[in-house]
Design a protein around this motif. Structure first.
Motif, PDB file in Angstrom:
ATOM      1  N   GLN A  93       6.528  23.519  -9.222  1.00 21.76           N
ATOM      2  CA  GLN A  93       6.597  22.705  -8.008  1.00 21.76           C
ATOM      3  C   GLN A  93       5.620  21.547  -8.146  1.00 21.76           C
ATOM      4  O   GLN A  93       4.424  21.745  -8.291  1.00 21.76           O
ATOM      5  N   VAL A  94       6.158  20.325  -8.107  1.00 18.29           N
ATOM      6  CA  VAL A  94       5.327  19.121  -8.191  1.00 18.29           C
ATOM      7  C   VAL A  94       5.182  18.539  -6.794  1.00 18.29           C
ATOM      8  O   VAL A  94       6.170  18.324  -6.096  1.00 18.29           O
ATOM      9  N   GLN A  95       3.977  18.306  -6.385  1.00 18.57           N
ATOM     10  CA  GLN A  95       3.729  17.655  -5.093  1.00 18.57           C
ATOM     11  C   GLN A  95       3.310  16.216  -5.327  1.00 18.57           C
ATOM     12  O   GLN A  95       2.512  15.935  -6.238  1.00 18.57           O
ATOM     13  N   LEU A  96       3.862  15.334  -4.510  1.00 19.23           N
ATOM     14  CA  LEU A  96       3.588  13.907  -4.622  1.00 19.23           C
ATOM     15  C   LEU A  96       3.066  13.394  -3.283  1.00 19.23           C
ATOM     16  O   LEU A  96       3.637  13.711  -2.235  1.00 19.23           O
ATOM     17  N   VAL A  97       2.022  12.612  -3.335  1.00 17.67           N
ATOM     18  CA  VAL A  97       1.447  12.047  -2.119  1.00 17.67           C
ATOM     19  C   VAL A  97       1.330  10.540  -2.290  1.00 17.67           C
ATOM     20  O   VAL A  97       0.585  10.060  -3.156  1.00 17.67           O
ATOM     21  N   GLU A  98       2.061   9.807  -1.438  1.00 15.33           N
ATOM     22  CA  GLU A  98       2.011   8.343  -1.483  1.00 15.33           C
ATOM     23  C   GLU A  98       0.932   7.828  -0.539  1.00 15.33           C
ATOM     24  O   GLU A  98       0.620   8.457   0.472  1.00 15.33           O
ATOM     25  N   SER A  99       0.430   6.660  -0.868  1.00 18.04           N
ATOM     26  CA  SER A  99      -0.526   5.971   0.006  1.00 18.04           C
ATOM     27  C   SER A  99      -0.465   4.490  -0.300  1.00 18.04           C
ATOM     28  O   SER A  99       0.111   4.076  -1.307  1.00 18.04           O
ATOM     29  N   GLY A 100      -1.076   3.705   0.593  1.00 21.25           N
ATOM     30  CA  GLY A 100      -1.182   2.276   0.343  1.00 21.25           C
ATOM     31  C   GLY A 100      -0.252   1.406   1.165  1.00 21.25           C
ATOM     32  O   GLY A 100      -0.324   0.177   1.079  1.00 21.25           O
ATOM     33  N   GLY A 101       0.616   2.024   1.950  1.00 24.62           N
ATOM     34  CA  GLY A 101       1.502   1.220   2.785  1.00 24.62           C
ATOM     35  C   GLY A 101       0.742   0.568   3.927  1.00 24.62           C
ATOM     36  O   GLY A 101      -0.447   0.832   4.146  1.00 24.62           O
ATOM     37  N   GLY A 102       1.446  -0.302   4.640  1.00 32.75           N
ATOM     38  CA  GLY A 102       0.814  -0.972   5.765  1.00 32.75           C
ATOM     39  C   GLY A 102       1.603  -2.176   6.211  1.00 32.75           C
ATOM     40  O   GLY A 102       2.758  -2.372   5.813  1.00 32.75           O
ATOM     41  N   LEU A 103       0.955  -2.979   7.031  1.00 39.52           N
ATOM     42  CA  LEU A 103       1.557  -4.206   7.569  1.00 39.52           C
ATOM     43  C   LEU A 103       0.961  -5.400   6.837  1.00 39.52           C
ATOM     44  O   LEU A 103      -0.273  -5.512   6.729  1.00 39.52           O
ATOM     45  N   VAL A 104       1.821  -6.273   6.357  1.00 39.81           N
ATOM     46  CA  VAL A 104       1.359  -7.448   5.626  1.00 39.81           C
ATOM     47  C   VAL A 104       2.260  -8.632   5.975  1.00 39.81           C
ATOM     48  O   VAL A 104       3.435  -8.448   6.315  1.00 39.81           O
ATOM     49  N   GLN A 105       1.715  -9.822   5.900  1.00 38.75           N
ATOM     50  CA  GLN A 105       2.511 -11.009   6.151  1.00 38.75           C
ATOM     51  C   GLN A 105       3.345 -11.364   4.927  1.00 38.75           C
ATOM     52  O   GLN A 105       2.984 -11.021   3.786  1.00 38.75           O
ATOM     53  N   ALA A 106       4.444 -12.054   5.162  1.00 40.05           N
ATOM     54  CA  ALA A 106       5.276 -12.511   4.053  1.00 40.05           C
ATOM     55  C   ALA A 106       4.440 -13.331   3.073  1.00 40.05           C
ATOM     56  O   ALA A 106       3.592 -14.140   3.483  1.00 40.05           O
ATOM     57  N   GLY A 107       4.668 -13.070   1.789  1.00 37.28           N
ATOM     58  CA  GLY A 107       3.885 -13.730   0.747  1.00 37.28           C
ATOM     59  C   GLY A 107       2.677 -12.934   0.296  1.00 37.28           C
ATOM     60  O   GLY A 107       2.055 -13.271  -0.715  1.00 37.28           O
ATOM     61  N   GLY A 108       2.352 -11.884   1.044  1.00 38.73           N
ATOM     62  CA  GLY A 108       1.192 -11.063   0.723  1.00 38.73           C
ATOM     63  C   GLY A 108       1.489 -10.009  -0.314  1.00 38.73           C
ATOM     64  O   GLY A 108       2.591  -9.940  -0.878  1.00 38.73           O
ATOM     65  N   SER A 109       0.492  -9.163  -0.563  1.00 40.50           N
ATOM     66  CA  SER A 109       0.590  -8.128  -1.593  1.00 40.50           C
ATOM     67  C   SER A 109       0.128  -6.780  -1.056  1.00 40.50           C
ATOM     68  O   SER A 109      -0.705  -6.714  -0.134  1.00 40.50           O
ATOM     69  N   LEU A 110       0.665  -5.741  -1.646  1.00 40.47           N
ATOM     70  CA  LEU A 110       0.227  -4.379  -1.392  1.00 40.47           C
ATOM     71  C   LEU A 110       0.338  -3.602  -2.692  1.00 40.47           C
ATOM     72  O   LEU A 110       1.175  -3.924  -3.539  1.00 40.47           O
ATOM     73  N   ARG A 111      -0.501  -2.569  -2.829  1.00 41.00           N
ATOM     74  CA  ARG A 111      -0.364  -1.662  -3.959  1.00 41.00           C
ATOM     75  C   ARG A 111      -0.184  -0.245  -3.439  1.00 41.00           C
ATOM     76  O   ARG A 111      -1.054   0.276  -2.728  1.00 41.00           O
ATOM     77  N   VAL A 128      11.344  16.479 -13.202  1.00 36.13           N
ATOM     78  CA  VAL A 128      10.738  17.421 -14.144  1.00 36.13           C
ATOM     79  C   VAL A 128      11.723  18.549 -14.403  1.00 36.13           C
ATOM     80  O   VAL A 128      12.141  19.219 -13.454  1.00 36.13           O
ATOM     81  N   ARG A 129      12.080  18.727 -15.637  1.00 36.85           N
ATOM     82  CA  ARG A 129      13.014  19.809 -16.024  1.00 36.85           C
ATOM     83  C   ARG A 129      14.250  19.772 -15.133  1.00 36.85           C
ATOM     84  O   ARG A 129      14.689  20.790 -14.585  1.00 36.85           O
ATOM     85  N   SER A 130      14.808  18.570 -14.971  1.00 36.19           N
ATOM     86  CA  SER A 130      16.044  18.318 -14.232  1.00 36.19           C
ATOM     87  C   SER A 130      15.920  18.547 -12.730  1.00 36.19           C
ATOM     88  O   SER A 130      16.932  18.520 -12.025  1.00 36.19           O
ATOM     89  N   ARG A 131      14.743  18.756 -12.229  1.00 34.14           N
ATOM     90  CA  ARG A 131      14.542  18.907 -10.787  1.00 34.14           C
ATOM     91  C   ARG A 131      13.868  17.647 -10.249  1.00 34.14           C
ATOM     92  O   ARG A 131      13.003  17.057 -10.914  1.00 34.14           O
ATOM     93  N   GLU A 132      14.269  17.275  -9.058  1.00 37.78           N
ATOM     94  CA  GLU A 132      13.710  16.093  -8.405  1.00 37.78           C
ATOM     95  C   GLU A 132      12.695  16.507  -7.346  1.00 37.78           C
ATOM     96  O   GLU A 132      12.935  17.439  -6.569  1.00 37.78           O
ATOM     97  N   TYR A 133      11.610  15.785  -7.309  1.00 36.20           N
ATOM     98  CA  TYR A 133      10.568  16.011  -6.307  1.00 36.20           C
ATOM     99  C   TYR A 133      10.281  14.675  -5.631  1.00 36.20           C
ATOM    100  O   TYR A 133      10.202  13.645  -6.291  1.00 36.20           O
ATOM    101  N   TRP A 134      10.111  14.735  -4.298  1.00 34.31           N
ATOM    102  CA  TRP A 134       9.874  13.531  -3.513  1.00 34.31           C
ATOM    103  C   TRP A 134       8.568  13.650  -2.727  1.00 34.31           C
ATOM    104  O   TRP A 134       8.191  14.731  -2.288  1.00 34.31           O
TER     105      TRP A 134
END
Length: 115
Positions: A1-19, A99-105
């Motif tokens: 079992q693979v656990q994935l944790v995203e971060s870094g989203g937010g509100l930005v103006q057009a032309g800006g950047s996020l990682r 991983v090994r044909s299984r998808e983790y989100w």
């Protein structure tokens, strides 16, 4: 079992950047394929960028030249650097591992680009 944790989203103006970051619960060296997907309201989930264990990448046409996917195996993390953001990039962004044909989100992170 693979656990994935995203971060870094937010509100930005057009032309800006996020990682965005996606931290995996196991070594990314052992994960052959990882990628970023996004889903806007009322639309299907679409691929944004993919990276394999050799570092080969692939991008959706709509983000080529603006987004960069990378992986840091020492930190078990995959990144999505997003530059020159547009309002149409607004969506929930999800990280996926195969991983090994299984998808983790991950749970997703919201990116909102204002005009």
């Amino acid at each position: 079992q693979v656990q994935l944790v995203e971060s870094g989203g937010g509100l930005v103006q057009a032309g800006g950047s996020l990682r965005l970051s996606c931290a995996a619960s196991e070594s990314t060296i052992s994960i052959p394929f990882m990628g970023w997907y996004r889903q806007a309201p009322g639309k299907p989930r679409d691929v944004v960028a993919l990276i394999n264990s050799a570092g080969l990448t692939n991008y959706a046409d709509s983000v080529k030249g603006r987004f960069t996917i990378s992986r840091d195996n020492a930190k078990n993390t995959v990144y999505l650097q997003m530059n020159t953001l547009k309002p149409e990039d607004t969506a929930v962004y999800y990280c996926k591992a195969v991983v090994r044909s299984r998808e983790y989100w991950g749970q997703g992170t919201q990116v909102t680009v204002s005009s």
